[in-house]
Design a protein around this motif. Sequence first.
Motif, PDB file in Angstrom:
ATOM      1  N   ALA B 213     -12.976-144.592 -39.377  1.00  0.00           N
ATOM      2  CA  ALA B 213     -13.620-145.504 -40.484  1.00  0.00           C
ATOM      3  C   ALA B 213     -13.495-147.128 -40.210  1.00  0.00           C
ATOM      4  CB  ALA B 213     -12.442-145.319 -41.886  1.00  0.00           C
ATOM      5  N   ALA B 214     -12.856-147.810 -39.075  1.00  0.00           N
ATOM      6  CA  ALA B 214     -13.082-148.741 -39.438  1.00  0.00           C
ATOM      7  C   ALA B 214     -14.044-149.159 -37.860  1.00  0.00           C
ATOM      8  CB  ALA B 214     -11.693-148.975 -37.930  1.00  0.00           C
ATOM      9  N   GLY B 216     -16.913-146.867 -37.326  1.00  0.00           N
ATOM     10  CA  GLY B 216     -18.059-147.310 -38.055  1.00  0.00           C
ATOM     11  C   GLY B 216     -18.569-148.192 -39.031  1.00  0.00           C
ATOM     12  N   GLY B 217     -17.701-148.695 -39.431  1.00  0.00           N
ATOM     13  CA  GLY B 217     -17.584-149.640 -40.266  1.00  0.00           C
ATOM     14  C   GLY B 217     -18.069-150.968 -39.711  1.00  0.00           C
ATOM     15  N   LEU B 218     -17.407-150.800 -38.859  1.00  0.00           N
ATOM     16  CA  LEU B 218     -18.126-152.200 -37.900  1.00  0.00           C
ATOM     17  C   LEU B 218     -19.177-151.852 -37.350  1.00  0.00           C
ATOM     18  CD1 LEU B 218     -17.081-154.754 -36.025  1.00  0.00           C
ATOM     19  CD2 LEU B 218     -16.548-153.273 -34.136  1.00  0.00           C
ATOM     20  N   VAL B 227     -22.763-150.625 -44.773  1.00  0.00           N
ATOM     21  CA  VAL B 227     -21.444-150.299 -44.163  1.00  0.00           C
ATOM     22  C   VAL B 227     -20.243-148.557 -44.535  1.00  0.00           C
ATOM     23  CG1 VAL B 227     -19.018-151.440 -43.543  1.00  0.00           C
ATOM     24  CG2 VAL B 227     -21.065-152.743 -43.528  1.00  0.00           C
ATOM     25  N   PRO B 228     -20.124-148.473 -45.698  1.00  0.00           N
ATOM     26  CA  PRO B 228     -19.711-147.649 -46.622  1.00  0.00           C
ATOM     27  C   PRO B 228     -20.133-146.355 -46.021  1.00  0.00           C
ATOM     28  CG  PRO B 228     -20.058-149.037 -48.619  1.00  0.00           C
ATOM     29  CD  PRO B 228     -21.251-149.710 -46.857  1.00  0.00           C
ATOM     30  N   ALA B 231     -18.801-146.003 -42.286  1.00  0.00           N
ATOM     31  CA  ALA B 231     -17.570-145.576 -41.934  1.00  0.00           C
ATOM     32  C   ALA B 231     -16.995-144.773 -42.997  1.00  0.00           C
ATOM     33  CB  ALA B 231     -16.758-147.087 -43.712  1.00  0.00           C
ATOM     34  N   ALA B 232     -17.832-143.600 -43.405  1.00  0.00           N
ATOM     35  CA  ALA B 232     -17.676-142.766 -43.995  1.00  0.00           C
ATOM     36  C   ALA B 232     -18.087-141.266 -42.967  1.00  0.00           C
ATOM     37  CB  ALA B 232     -18.860-141.979 -45.094  1.00  0.00           C
ATOM     38  N   GLY B 234     -18.004-142.436 -40.035  1.00  0.00           N
ATOM     39  CA  GLY B 234     -17.071-142.414 -38.776  1.00  0.00           C
ATOM     40  C   GLY B 234     -15.777-142.010 -39.348  1.00  0.00           C
ATOM     41  N   ALA B 235     -14.961-141.863 -40.308  1.00  0.00           N
ATOM     42  CA  ALA B 235     -14.232-141.123 -41.130  1.00  0.00           C
ATOM     43  C   ALA B 235     -14.044-139.439 -40.380  1.00  0.00           C
ATOM     44  CB  ALA B 235     -13.931-141.223 -42.191  1.00  0.00           C
TER      45      ALA B 235
END
Lengths: 293, 341
Positions: B213-214, B216-218, B227-228, B231-232, B234-235
Amino acid sequence: MTAIARPFAPARPRPTVRRRVAALVDHWGLPAYTVAAVAYLLMPIAVMILFSFNEQVGKFNYQWHAFSLDAWANPFGRPGMAAAIRTSLEIAFLSTLAATALGTLIAVSLTRYRFPGRSATNLFIFLPMATPEIVMGASLLTLFVNTAQPPLDTVIPKGVLFPLGFNTILIAHIMFNISYVVVTVKARMAGFDRRLEEASMDLGANEWTTFWKVTFPLIFPGILAAALLAFSLSIDDFVVTNFTSGLTNTFPIWVWGSLRNSLPVQINVVGTMIFGTAVLLVLGSTLLQRRAQ
Amino acid sequence: MSRTSHLLRRFLTPYLLLAPGLLWLIVFFIFPTVQMFLYSVSTGSVDFGYRLTWSFAAFTQIPQEFSRQFANSILYGTLATILTFLISYPLAYFIAFRGGRYKNVILFLVIAPFFTSFLIRTISWQIILGDNGPVIGLIHTVDVFHQVPQNFTFMGEPIAVVSGLVYNFLPFMTLPLYVALERIDLRLIEAAQDLYAGPWRPRGWIYGALGGAALGGLVGFGISWSVPAFAAAGAVLGTLIGGFFVSESFLRVTFPLSLPGVFAGSLLTFIPALGDYVNATLLGSPKTQMIGNVIQARFLESNDYPTASALSFVLMVGIIIAVMAYARVLGTEDLSGGVTI
């Protein structure tokens, strides 16, 4: 492997669907990923080769029109292109020669002798490789430009360092190639057996003969690899050359300049030729080394 | 007498061998750097000449004039380094441990991009990511419900610049990682497995999700997309990778032993990416300008040597500081570890 082939196989957990999928992913996941990653790495090369067979419509070769061999029939047929390629080759050749000689001497000194200042030299050699190309190019530009001003202009003959051109590109390429040569030759010399040289000396050869008859043939593969690396770095260099070339064109500078108003198919043709030559050279040198071993 | 001269010769030989090459580097590497610094504290113009006035005006204007370009450079450079690392690690891992007889072939294919010109590779990306290119075409084909706007584009956006950087510097990451992984003694991994280092569950799911998540957000933030959403995504990816692909033996043995390669690879990627202006020029737009674009334009187009020199100098010093801090964190003594194979 079926159960019939191994009649005495111990009882194994029943292969549930979940286990099967897990085993499949475990076995094929990484290979599949590798294939995808390699495809990704090769994709732009494939595009380059494909678009070298494109038909030139308009000025920019960004869109596929039709298969055509026109550009291959006339690969250097753009104003200034042949001269730029010749300059690139000359600079690559000369800078490789000079940097390989200078760098090999440094590598020999660093691996064969223990002397005060050795580790400082090692660090110093690493510096140019850790400096962004743009900083190297820009600082060289400031040096060269400064030599046009008093008092340096009275010491340095006109045309050597200023105005910018062939000489300044060559100087810059030798400079950034030295470190790469040192590191490559050093890596190959790491496993070098000094006793071979001692044996040669014991048998009556002097240092000079020993170097040429024993040391040099042994480190030659390393020197060859370093020279190939230097040549490819030089012929492809854009950033440092952009800052030190003045009005002289190398092939990358010519491509960059032409991008403003056109992108001829010939660029892809020459790119494909360079790619083919490099692949052949590397394959050749690999075979050569394999035979030597 | 002859003994002294012999000793003297033994003492001098290494220095004599070093001399020509080092002299070249001093005159054409150290000296220009000094010269560049002097230009950064000079005033004047290219027509009337520059005078050394020790004016730091060129430096003091940097924070307000060029902070955006510096921020772009750091952001894109960092993203490119993280992404090349994530892409390279499994690849290097496969080559080192499961490459078998294909090892040399795959390595050869990994460095194959170096056999073509850097510029032509980037031009190929212009075609691939371009508005008439295959990627956009594929997106519109898949997009049967027409959710994607017709003028959707990559070119000129941060994602195109980051893609270019990732592609162009990927082999610089893969090769040092491969070298480091290749050196690992397989018996250490076997020992870990004998000592019951199994799958990293359930912690792998949790850490994987958080880390994914971190990251992906980056990435989402860096390429200024949602960003969300990133992040999702990526999570989800992180959970799968952390739970199924990362074992405890990898976490405790393989990865720590590969750190020299991580160190060398990230420097070899981050440093050139930070100073690059070719990708930002060919794939980007004015809003994605990096600091290299400014240095290049100031030196070669507007001949504003003091500003350009000051910017290059700040870039260089910044990199030196970053490298030293990074070396302290990762604790690698051999700076050039794994640069060549």
